[in-house]
Scaffold this active site. Structure first.
Site, PDB file in Angstrom:
ATOM      1  N   CYS A 285       0.886  -1.181   0.000  1.00  0.00           N
ATOM      2  CA  CYS A 285       0.000   0.000   0.000  1.00  0.00           C
ATOM      3  C   CYS A 285       0.909   1.212   0.000  1.00  0.00           C
ATOM      4  O   CYS A 285       1.165   1.817   1.029  1.00  0.00           O
ATOM      5  CB  CYS A 285      -0.905  -0.014   1.225  1.00  0.00           C
ATOM      6  SG  CYS A 285      -1.900  -1.524   1.389  1.00  0.00           S
ATOM      7  N   ALA A 287       1.442   4.421  -1.746  1.00  0.00           N
ATOM      8  CA  ALA A 287       1.383   5.882  -1.890  1.00  0.00           C
ATOM      9  C   ALA A 287       1.550   6.569  -0.535  1.00  0.00           C
ATOM     10  O   ALA A 287       1.080   6.050   0.484  1.00  0.00           O
ATOM     11  CB  ALA A 287       0.053   6.287  -2.529  1.00  0.00           C
ATOM     12  N   PRO A 288       2.236   7.708  -0.522  1.00  0.00           N
ATOM     13  CA  PRO A 288       2.782   8.464  -1.657  1.00  0.00           C
ATOM     14  C   PRO A 288       4.185   8.067  -2.075  1.00  0.00           C
ATOM     15  O   PRO A 288       4.806   8.747  -2.880  1.00  0.00           O
ATOM     16  CB  PRO A 288       2.761   9.895  -1.137  1.00  0.00           C
ATOM     17  CG  PRO A 288       3.012   9.749   0.321  1.00  0.00           C
ATOM     18  CD  PRO A 288       2.314   8.484   0.736  1.00  0.00           C
ATOM     19  N   GLY A 289       4.726   6.987  -1.519  1.00  0.00           N
ATOM     20  CA  GLY A 289       5.996   6.461  -1.994  1.00  0.00           C
ATOM     21  C   GLY A 289       7.192   6.688  -1.085  1.00  0.00           C
ATOM     22  O   GLY A 289       8.310   6.322  -1.440  1.00  0.00           O
ATOM     23  N   GLY A 290       6.977   7.276   0.078  1.00  0.00           N
ATOM     24  CA  GLY A 290       8.098   7.553   0.967  1.00  0.00           C
ATOM     25  C   GLY A 290       8.818   6.306   1.431  1.00  0.00           C
ATOM     26  O   GLY A 290      10.060   6.248   1.447  1.00  0.00           O
ATOM     27  N   ASP A 337      -5.322  -3.391  -6.385  1.00  0.00           N
ATOM     28  CA  ASP A 337      -5.749  -3.634  -5.013  1.00  0.00           C
ATOM     29  C   ASP A 337      -4.922  -4.772  -4.434  1.00  0.00           C
ATOM     30  O   ASP A 337      -4.959  -5.900  -4.939  1.00  0.00           O
ATOM     31  CB  ASP A 337      -7.237  -3.988  -5.001  1.00  0.00           C
ATOM     32  CG  ASP A 337      -7.806  -4.149  -3.606  1.00  0.00           C
ATOM     33  OD1 ASP A 337      -7.027  -4.150  -2.630  1.00  0.00           O
ATOM     34  OD2 ASP A 337      -9.041  -4.279  -3.492  1.00  0.00           O
ATOM     35  N   ASP A 360       1.904  -1.451   4.939  1.00  0.00           N
ATOM     36  CA  ASP A 360       1.526  -0.247   5.678  1.00  0.00           C
ATOM     37  C   ASP A 360       0.023  -0.096   5.468  1.00  0.00           C
ATOM     38  O   ASP A 360      -0.433   0.576   4.553  1.00  0.00           O
ATOM     39  CB  ASP A 360       2.303   0.955   5.140  1.00  0.00           C
ATOM     40  CG  ASP A 360       1.992   2.241   5.888  1.00  0.00           C
ATOM     41  OD1 ASP A 360       1.314   2.165   6.925  1.00  0.00           O
ATOM     42  OD2 ASP A 360       2.412   3.314   5.426  1.00  0.00           O
ATOM     43  N   CYS A 413      -0.294   3.614  11.132  1.00  0.00           N
ATOM     44  CA  CYS A 413      -0.079   4.860  11.871  1.00  0.00           C
ATOM     45  C   CYS A 413      -1.251   5.049  12.833  1.00  0.00           C
ATOM     46  O   CYS A 413      -1.929   6.071  12.826  1.00  0.00           O
ATOM     47  CB  CYS A 413       0.096   6.050  10.932  1.00  0.00           C
ATOM     48  SG  CYS A 413      -1.282   6.340   9.813  1.00  0.00           S
TER      49      CYS A 413
END
Length: 475
Positions: A285, A287-290, A337, A360, A413
């Site tokens: 999962c 995005a945003p790619g960090g 997905d 994540d 998170c």
């Protein structure tokens, strides 16, 4: 990341709050003077949208570009004090006013109830709030009512504030169910979590060690008088937030903005793996790619590590590509997905098992409330069970895609145990081939260096997070 029932917020402020007792007419981004009443009107409109279920990001997108910096700063303060404002309004008004009028009234109360934290003098906020009421068609009919309430508040402030002192909503500025859940999940530390949620989060950087060392980047910051302290292997915490365009080498990929807790993901997953050998890694999962970028940065240039970054949302998936381009990294980005591997695993990954998986998972975002103060007012208690079910489905679906001996890092998170420790314990009970390796577990938001901090908390100032590193038994 996979889309939850209510989206995890993705915006980042980087905007400092207005100076105490600031000017009533600060300049806009275009250099034209902007009346405070215009900002208050926009803040009230954004609060009304959030109360209606829009995210803070969507609400801010509707604000005029020239007003956004000031409005976002004020909005964040309002959201952090919205519980107190509602409690004060209830002390003065028996019946809830019409939505637009109530939003404007609560905006003014949230900003002026505490003189020590008010961005402007109370009488200025009251005058400008009444002016906003008069100028807006949605509140003009209630302008006299708003004026009367706010003038009464100025006269009786101490008594009204004192009468709300025992109200948990006013004291903690969180919904009652949220407070009760934290007391149950973290009986020793629930107050610390709530206090951290109402504080400002630091701006933390991750240095791209393929471009420069943290020490070299610290020198670059020193050269432009930006103070920062080191954290971990590649982190720097700025003393004061700045726009990313002000960071040396940002566009050239020297550095990224990433919270200290989030910076733990890639090292946890890759630690102990032989990066000189071919590795297949899935960021489920992404995005945003960090975290995708951090995995590649740690692997190093030329390492035989192939990272597949999945994201269900096409628009958010584009942000992964932008991140890779800015940092000079390469990953296979797939719009799909993660819970439906039949749509992507064979086609894009050749049906080969992964050596490592980063999940994540979508969550309530209850650990990043200090960065996204709208979250507490957007969430409903029922969201926890819905998201926990999605997390369980993702774990169940992705586990068979991991090779024997491989590892999966599950993280959220969130500070709610249903999305963290409870989720993992249930998974372990149903998967005897899974072993829990040493993991941070629940990280409490705030500063682990401060007196009275949670003993197991990581040092440094970070968001709330949960980590569990799972290894599949070799066959």
């Amino acid at each position: 990341m996979t889309q939850p029932p209510a989206r995890r917020p993705t915006s980042s402020s980087g905007v400092q709050p207005p100076s105490p007792r600031g000017p009533a007419h600060p300049p806009s981004g275009g250099g034209q003077p902007v009346a405070l009443w215009q900002q208050l009107d926009a803040v009230a409109g954004a609060l009304l949208a959030i109360r209606g279920g829009q995210s803070g990001t969507a609400a801010m997108a509707a604000v005029d570009v020239g007003l956004r910096p000031g409005v976002q700063s004020l909005l964040f303060q309002v959201l952090r004090q919205a519980g107190r404002a509602e409690a004060l309004r209830r002390q003065m008004v028996a019946r809830t006013p019409p939505p637009a009028a109530d939003a404007l009234l609560c905006t003014a109360l949230a900003l002026c109830w505490n003189p020590d934290e008010s961005p402007y003098e109370a009488f200025t906020l009251v005058n400008q709030a009444v002016e906003a009421a008069k100028r807006s068609a949605s509140t003009r009919a209630q302008a006299s009512f708003i004026n009367g309430c706010l003038r009464r508040f100025l006269r009786e402030r101490d008594a009204l504030v004192a009468r709300t002192g025992d109200d948990p909503l006013a004291r903690w500025n969180h919904p009652q169910w949220w407070i009760a859940r934290l007391r149950k999940d973290h009986p020793q530390h629930w107050e610390q979590i709530l206090q951290a949620n109402n504080a400002h989060a630091p701006m933390t950087l991750r240095v791209n060690k393929q471009k420069c060392t943290p020490a070299q980047y610290q020198q670059a910051l020193d050269a432009i008088d930006l103070e920062a302290s080191s954290w971990g292997e590649a982190g720097l915490v700025l003393r004061h937030p700045v726009p990313v365009q002000s960071l040396p080498g940002f566009d050239q990929g020297w550095v990224s903005v990433q919270d200290a807790a989030a910076q733990m993901a890639a090292p946890l997953l890759l630690d102990g793996l032989d990066l000189a050998q071919p590795l297949r890694v899935l960021d489920a999962c992404a995005a945003p790619g960090g975290k995708t970028a951090h995995l590649l940065e740690l692997a190093g240039a030329g390492a035989p590590v192939q990272v597949t970054a999945l994201e269900i949302d096409a628009a958010r998936s584009a942000r992964i590509g932008d991140t890779m381009q800015r940092l000079g990294l390469r990953a296979q980005v797939v719009v799909a997905d993660a819970a439906r591997p039949q749509d992507w695993w064979q086609q894009h990954c050749g049906g080969e098992l992964f050596d490592a998986i980063l999940l994540d998972a979508p969550c309530t975002a209850s650990g990043i409330v200090r960065r996204h103060p709208d979250v507490r007012w957007l969430r409903r208690e029922s969201d926890i069970a819905q998201l926990a079910a999605l997390q369980a489905r993702l774990l169940k679906t992705l586990w068979p895609l991991l090779r024997p001996g491989g590892r999966l890092l599950y993280c959220t998170c969130s500070v709610f145990r249903a999305e963290g420790d409870d989720q993992v314990q249930t998974f372990l009970a149903h998967n005897t081939d899974a072993q829990l390796l040493p993991s941070p577990g629940h990280l409490i938001p705030g500063n682990g260096d401060k007196p009275g901090a949670v003993p197991d908390n990581q040092p440094g100032d970070h968001d709330g997070f949960f980590y569990a590193l799972l290894q599949k038994s070799p066959q």
